[in-house]
Design a protein around this motif. Structure first.
Motif, short mmCIF file in Angstrom:
data_model
loop_
_atom_site.label_atom_id
_atom_site.label_comp_id
_atom_site.label_asym_id
_atom_site.label_seq_id
_atom_site.Cartn_x
_atom_site.Cartn_y
_atom_site.Cartn_z
N ALA A 15 0.73 -1.31 0.00
CA ALA A 15 -0.02 -0.03 0.12
C ALA A 15 0.88 1.31 0.16
O ALA A 15 0.50 2.26 -0.51
N GLU A 24 3.87 3.83 -9.70
CA GLU A 24 3.36 5.11 -10.73
C GLU A 24 4.83 5.27 -11.62
O GLU A 24 4.81 5.94 -12.66
N ARG A 38 3.39 1.76 -4.08
CA ARG A 38 2.61 2.82 -4.68
C ARG A 38 3.51 3.72 -5.74
O ARG A 38 3.29 3.94 -6.81
#
Ligand SMILES: N[C@@H](CCC(=O)N[C@@H](CS)C(=O)NCC(=O)O)C(=O)O
Length: 210
Positions: free
Chosen positions: A103, A111, A107
């Motif tokens: 999480a 990206e 993350r």
């Protein structure tokens, strides 16, 4: 028999690695990472957002979230291995690091992958990549501080290290840094595990999003 749908360099590494550590029988089906395949009606039935991985069995199991697969296998076939007991003092830390791995840490790394692959490179995406690298390195250092010079996330090696190992692999590729000797040494320890070595060998040489 468990079937793990896999693309080299993706989160299915976690699931294969766990099966190896627990000696759970499984088979690997290599699939394409091409958007045409991932967004096909056939694959969207396996993973409704067109991502990888997915896992099935002969009894109707069908899953599409790597951390949930890890937890499911531990609970159904782990017999207490690779996780501290629920009533131990370190269980809360174990859970926290499992979640942090996906999480929080994965993350910004995801990206970076998206910006490099799917978004045309321009000044804005360069700025976004730099920002995401900074965020990833903060996580890398936090992990190093947690494990110390020789340890794992809990007292012993657990599935939290498998969850984190994939995120460390991504960070090493996409935001490499030598800012934490502890984190670098931890990553070296994880890479030496037989289960990790086997997991990353599946499909080696095939196209990978990394
Ligand atoms: N939280 C999901 C993330 C899945 C995910 O982002 N998979 C990547 C490969 S590791 C993917 O398929 N990316 C393609 C995309 O987002 O377009 C999990 O842990 O399974």
């Amino acid at each position: 028999m468990l079937k793990i749908f896999h693309v080299p360099g993706t989160r299915s590494v976690r699931v294969i690695w766990l099966c190896e550590e627990l000696q759970i029988p499984y088979e690997v089906q290599l699939i394409s990472f091409a958007p045409e395949f991932r967004l096909s009606p056939e694959w969207l039935k396996m993973n409704p957002v067109g991502k990888v991985p997915a896992m099935t069995d002969d009894a109707g199991l069908s899953m599409f979230e790597s951390g949930a697969m890890v937890q499911y296998l531990l609970q159904t076939q782990g017999a207490g291995r690779l996780e501290p007991s629920v009533d131990s003092t370190e269980y809360s830390q174990y859970l926290q690091w499992c979640w942090f791995a996906e999480a929080t840490f994965a993350r910004p790394l995801g990206e970076i992958v998206n910006h490099k692959r799917a978004i045309p490179i321009n000044e804005q995406s360069d700025t976004a990549i730099l920002e995401m690298q900074t965020r990833s390195r903060l996580c890398w250092r936090a992990v190093g501080d947690a494990v110390g010079p020789e340890g794992f996330l809990c007292e012993e090696f657990t599935a939290a290290d498998i969850m984190m190992g994939y995120s460390m692999m991504l960070c090493d590729k996409l935001a490499p840094t030598d800012e934490s000797a502890n984190a670098s040494a931890y990553w070296d320890r994880l890479k030496q595990r037989d289960g990790f070595k086997i997991a990353v060998e599946y499909g080696a040489g095939q196209p990978s999003p990394l």
